[in-house]
Design a protein around this motif. Sequence first.
Motif, PDB file in Angstrom:
ATOM      1  N   SER A 114       2.940  11.503 -12.256  1.00 49.53           N
ATOM      2  CA  SER A 114       4.244  10.836 -12.218  1.00 49.53           C
ATOM      3  C   SER A 114       5.089  11.141 -13.446  1.00 49.53           C
ATOM      4  O   SER A 114       6.277  10.820 -13.481  1.00 49.53           O
ATOM      5  CB  SER A 114       4.053   9.320 -12.123  1.00 49.53           C
ATOM      6  N   TRP A 135       0.828  11.752  -7.729  1.00 49.74           N
ATOM      7  CA  TRP A 135       2.010  11.519  -8.550  1.00 49.74           C
ATOM      8  C   TRP A 135       2.685  10.180  -8.245  1.00 49.74           C
ATOM      9  O   TRP A 135       3.604   9.775  -8.958  1.00 49.74           O
ATOM     10  CB  TRP A 135       3.024  12.639  -8.288  1.00 49.74           C
ATOM     11  N   ALA A 136       2.246   9.481  -7.202  1.00 48.23           N
ATOM     12  CA  ALA A 136       2.939   8.271  -6.755  1.00 48.23           C
ATOM     13  C   ALA A 136       2.419   7.001  -7.414  1.00 48.23           C
ATOM     14  O   ALA A 136       2.898   5.910  -7.106  1.00 48.23           O
ATOM     15  CB  ALA A 136       2.824   8.143  -5.237  1.00 48.23           C
ATOM     16  N   THR A 166       7.306   4.541  -8.511  1.00 46.94           N
ATOM     17  CA  THR A 166       5.959   4.698  -7.976  1.00 46.94           C
ATOM     18  C   THR A 166       5.886   4.024  -6.614  1.00 46.94           C
ATOM     19  O   THR A 166       6.759   3.241  -6.240  1.00 46.94           O
ATOM     20  CB  THR A 166       4.900   4.081  -8.909  1.00 46.94           C
ATOM     21  N   ALA A 175       8.789  14.223  -8.692  1.00 46.87           N
ATOM     22  CA  ALA A 175       8.631  12.848  -9.177  1.00 46.87           C
ATOM     23  C   ALA A 175       8.844  12.776 -10.685  1.00 46.87           C
ATOM     24  O   ALA A 175       9.489  11.846 -11.194  1.00 46.87           O
ATOM     25  CB  ALA A 175       7.246  12.324  -8.811  1.00 46.87           C
TER      26      ALA A 175
END
Length: 231
Positions: free
Chosen positions: A60, A27-28, A3, A87
């Motif tokens: 994620s 998604w991070a 992340t 990801a």
Amino acid sequence: MVTAQDAIVLWARLEAEAGHVLPPPYWASAWSGGQGLARYILDHPDTVAGCRVLDVASGSGLVAIAAAIAGAAKVTANDIDPYAIAAINTNAHANDVELILSSNDLLDGDADGVDVVLAGDALYHPAVAARMLPFLARVSASGTRVLVGDPDRGHLAHDWLERLATYEVPTSGAPEDAQLHRTSVLTPRRDKVDDRCLPARTVDAVRPGCCRAALQTSGRARSGVRGPARS
């Protein structure tokens, strides 16, 4: 989990590299609702063990990975953002789990062939909730188990949901989570469906089987939430 420490900085860097505007890197970060739902699944592996699971707006991949670790027979991680798919793939490999990746928009469908649908912090914006809630209500009415992780962003119709657990979670680094520390895991009530979300239809009885048993309310479980992933 892989992340970003600062999703905004990452976003700016990705746009600079791409040379055009990109959607926010949802998604991070491990969002609060996803953390709570992942923790619930790991605490209650029977909710997904042996089941075919769909994680919508997977981001994620945190919730999908938790389901795989908890013993789901098959887990599909779905997100329309291609960066999210990348990801999820990275995080799945980091955790030595196998996921099916899907980038299709599934919200107009019925999640056929799935036993459990998971939605971790998938109601972060009114426009998204306007599409997600009818999907979840429709899927639940068909007899599929639905679990929602939400830190009370204000877009849920709580009168047709029952709370299974509440968790205290660390903030994730996502701007939307800056002031959020508590998240709930909820499931649609079989005896009360919000007619704003669900078209008129007969609610099917819950079919028997490992993935169809009614969830038992577990009360409020308060604990720090660690993601199921190994760093």
